[in-house]
Design a protein around this motif. Structure first.
Motif, short mmCIF file in Angstrom:
data_model
loop_
_atom_site.label_atom_id
_atom_site.label_comp_id
_atom_site.label_asym_id
_atom_site.label_seq_id
_atom_site.Cartn_x
_atom_site.Cartn_y
_atom_site.Cartn_z
N PRO A 41 0.82 -1.22 0.00
CA PRO A 41 0.00 0.00 0.00
C PRO A 41 0.85 1.27 0.00
O PRO A 41 2.00 1.28 0.45
CB PRO A 41 -0.79 -0.12 1.31
N VAL A 42 0.25 2.34 -0.49
CA VAL A 42 0.85 3.66 -0.34
C VAL A 42 0.66 4.10 1.11
O VAL A 42 -0.42 3.93 1.68
CB VAL A 42 0.20 4.68 -1.29
N THR A 43 1.72 4.65 1.71
CA THR A 43 1.67 5.15 3.08
C THR A 43 2.01 6.64 3.08
O THR A 43 2.33 7.23 2.05
CB THR A 43 2.67 4.41 3.98
N ALA A 44 1.96 7.24 4.26
CA ALA A 44 2.33 8.65 4.38
C ALA A 44 3.79 8.88 4.02
O ALA A 44 4.18 9.99 3.66
CB ALA A 44 2.07 9.14 5.80
N HIS A 45 4.60 7.81 4.07
CA HIS A 45 6.04 7.95 3.82
C HIS A 45 6.46 7.33 2.48
O HIS A 45 7.66 7.22 2.22
CB HIS A 45 6.83 7.34 4.97
N THR A 46 5.52 6.93 1.66
CA THR A 46 5.86 6.42 0.32
C THR A 46 6.45 7.55 -0.51
O THR A 46 5.89 8.65 -0.58
CB THR A 46 4.61 5.86 -0.38
N LYS A 47 7.57 7.28 -1.15
CA LYS A 47 8.26 8.29 -1.94
C LYS A 47 7.72 8.35 -3.37
O LYS A 47 7.56 7.31 -4.02
CB LYS A 47 9.76 8.02 -1.97
#
Length: 650
Positions: free
Chosen positions: A226-232
């Motif tokens: 999943p995409v997270t708040a810290h995915t670049k």
């Protein structure tokens, strides 16, 4: 060519009155339709047509009040009959738009043009009730490109008689409660699903705090991660505002003044015009106002491995195509130079690129706690990172390689940063706090932070370019924003300074930008109880994307026409020594030109000429006109204002 187009434009009899103004001037037609006439453009009224003519005389925008018509096609046909009865163009694309600004229906028409015309021809049909107004754009592609701010002003300012614009000016903003955040998140999630965006990084700020940050969807198609708040994500041109933030900090340190000549700080700075070179102050490096045109193909088509100094090498041979301070012309090389000048002032003994990277880390990223943000491609493409996606030649959303986006490395102050929703939220927070970090420490003075928002050149109605930031008014609300675009990566942020509210959105698909204006609209609706229009904008956006992909595919022969491909040379070279090759791969022809690499399709143009089209997935490719010169085979790649001619190597 310019004279020929001018004569063609003036061939249609026009009458009544001609007026040109020294400033943007609001006006009305006889029936009450409102518009804004751009500065220095001539306005001519001929019966139901109000025609705006660019100062060059080679571009016209006609607003034709048709009245009743059966549908958009009938309205457009009637408008052409009034404006240019002898014109005969083939419609290439018909696509719907979202209703709004008093119009119940909007339909766009794009027409076939041949490469050698270098023309832009389009129509926009607008309906209120049973009455239609049609906007026809006809003329030089180069002029339309460099005067995009003025053309946008004309179209954006058109409203039917009696329409009162919605305004939230003076209204008290609602806070972003969990319920309102949920409405916004659901809007983004539903929009991403409709637009086939695999992953979204998202954050909301209110009252100086990040009230929500996280992700929607996945980092890559075919993967559950999943995409997270810290995915670049690559944030592309949102790097520009960070680079000008560095200049703001350096101004606080006394290392530069905004009105200081760039050549005094960095003597190696040169443009193709000595006069413009002498005029450029620090404030002009990222103002998009120096008259230098966009010149992205110069580094898209270049060989890899160029040093940071290549930015200054390319600027030295770039000529302005408009007057200093006259027009909005976006130039990535100037923004790149701004960052490198900042790096040089910070660490004068280091190589330009290394100095810039270190300056951004020590003065911006580390103090702001932006731990996910980097210019290192290897770091960006590791761990929690989103992969880029784009439509393939048949209109299917496809996972892509990120190799194309490596082209920005030599010019990274203009668009090479990787960041996350969490880090971009901190960047937006700083804009809202006017330079104060969440811990209460001031990073940059309010005066030098706000210097980046000062209006330089208009880019449309109620919208101006600052220094790596756009300052605009939407429905009476002050908005600070900027977007970023690379292949498969698109980002934007919105800050509402008066409300203390902000939003960040990062996407990993070329369809992502279709949700950005609706997201701003939805944010305003939620915060100010606006009319619900945003949701209705997504379906037309999805239809436009599909129609555009289908129209492009219909014009292509895939694989390319064997007769055309058989006549190509294997190797071509430009006068600058840049190579283009046509090779056999996977049973077909493959084109390699700088950072562009992919299978080749062909297209027969309206005038009988033939173009090669790179048919790999993504929003960026090449369209090369097949030709000959002095008995040698050639391929010509063009943007609106430049031509890159490749000649066969024997």
């Amino acid at each position: 060519m310019k004279l020929a187009i001018a004569l063609l434009l003036l061939a249609t009899p026009i009458a009544v009155s001609a007026q040109a103004g020294a400033s943007d001037t609001p006006g009305k037609t006889a029936t009450g339709l409102t518009y804004v006439q751009p500065r220095d453009w001539t306005r001519i009224v001929d019966g139901p047509a109000t025609v705006f003519i660019a100062p060059e005389g080679t571009l016209r925008i006609a607003v034709v009040e048709v009245g009743a018509a059966a549908d958009a096609r009938a309205a457009v046909a009637a408008a052409w009959a009034k404006f240019a009865p002898k014109a005969a163009r083939t419609v290439r694309l018909v696509s719907p738009g979202a209703p709004g600004e008093g119009w119940a229906e909007r339909v766009s028409f794009a027409y076939e043009t041949s490469p050698n015309e270098r023309a832009t021809v389009a129509a926009l049909a607008l309906r209120k009730g049973t009455s239609w107004t049609v906007v026809i754009t006809d003329g030089s592609d180069a002029v339309a490109n460099k005067r995009s701010g003025a053309t946008g002003l004309i179209v954006q300012s058109l409203r039917p008689a009696g329409y009162e614009r919605e305004s939230f000016a003076g209204k008290t903003a609602h806070r972003l409660t969990p319920e309102r955040i949920r409405v916004l998140r659901d809007f983004v999630a539903n929009s991403a699903h409709t637009l086939e965006v695999p992953g979204v990084g998202l954050a909301f700020i209110d009252g100086g705090k990040v009230v929500w940050e996280g992700g929607i969807g996945v980092r890559a198609l075919g993967s559950p991660a999943p995409v997270t708040a810290h995915t670049k994500f690559m944030i592309a041109s949102n790097t520009k505002g960070m680079s000008t933030l560095l200049l703001s900090v350096l101004a606080d340190e006394g290392k530069l003044r905004w009105d200081q000549k760039v050549t005094d700080l960095y003597p190696g700075f040169r443009l193709g015009s000595d006069e413009v070179t002498r005029s450029v102050e620090v404030r002009h490096l990222v103002c998009a106002c120096t008259g230098l045109p966009r010149k992205d193909y110069a580094f898209i088509l270049a060989d890899s491995g160029a040093p940071a100094s290549d930015t200054f090498k390319q600027l030295a041979v770039t000529q302005p195509t408009s007057k200093f301070g006259e027009l909005f012309q976006y130039n990535n090389l100037m923004a790149s130079a701004a960052g490198y000048v900042g790096g040089h002032l910070s660490y004068p003994g280091m190589e330009l690129g290394a100095a810039y990277d270190r300056a951004m880390q020590t003065r911006i990223f580390t103090p702001m706690g932006m731990r996910d943000t980097t210019f290192d491609i290897k770091v960006g493409e590791s761990g929690d990172w989103a992969r880029p996606h784009g439509f393939d030649v048949d209109g299917r959303m496809t996972l892509m390689s990120n190799s194309f986006n490596h082209l920005i490395a030599p010019h990274r102050p203009a668009g090479g940063a990787w960041s996350s929703a969490a880090d971009m939220a901190r960047y937006a927070q700083l804009e809202l706090s006017k330079g104060v970090l969440p811990n209460g420490k001031r990073l940059v003075s309010e005066a030098n932070l706000l210097e980046r928002r000062k209006h330089n050149v208009p880019i449309g109605e109620d919208s101006w370019y600052g220094m790596g930031l756009i300052d605009q008014t939407q429905s009476g609300v002050h908005v600070v924003t900027h977007g970023g675009t690379l292949q498969g990566y698109h980002s934007t942020f919105f800050v509402l300074p008066d409300a203390g509210i902000g939003a960040v959105i990062l996407t990993n698909a070329d369809s992502g930008p279709a949700m950005f204006p609706p997201l701003l609209r939805r944010l305003l609706e939620v915060v100010y109880d606006g009319k619900p229009e945003a949701v209705d904008a997504i379906a037309p956006a999805e239809a436009r994307l599909k129609a555009s992909a289908a129209a492009k595919r219909a014009r292509l022969t895939v694989p390319g026409d064997p007769a055309v491909l058989a006549g190509l040379a294997t190797n071509y070279r430009s006068p600058d020594g840049i190579h283009l090759s046509i090779t056999d791969r996977s049973g077909g022809k493959w084109l390699t030109a700088g950072f562009i690499e992919g299978p080749v399709a062909t297209r027969k143009n309206e005038d009988g000429s033939v173009s090669l089209v790179s048919a790999g997935p993504g929003n960026i490719g090449v369209d090369a006109l097949v030709g000959t010169k002095d008995g040698l085979r050639t391929l010509a790649i063009r943007d609106s204002q430049h031509e890159y001619l490749y000649t066969e190597v024997r």
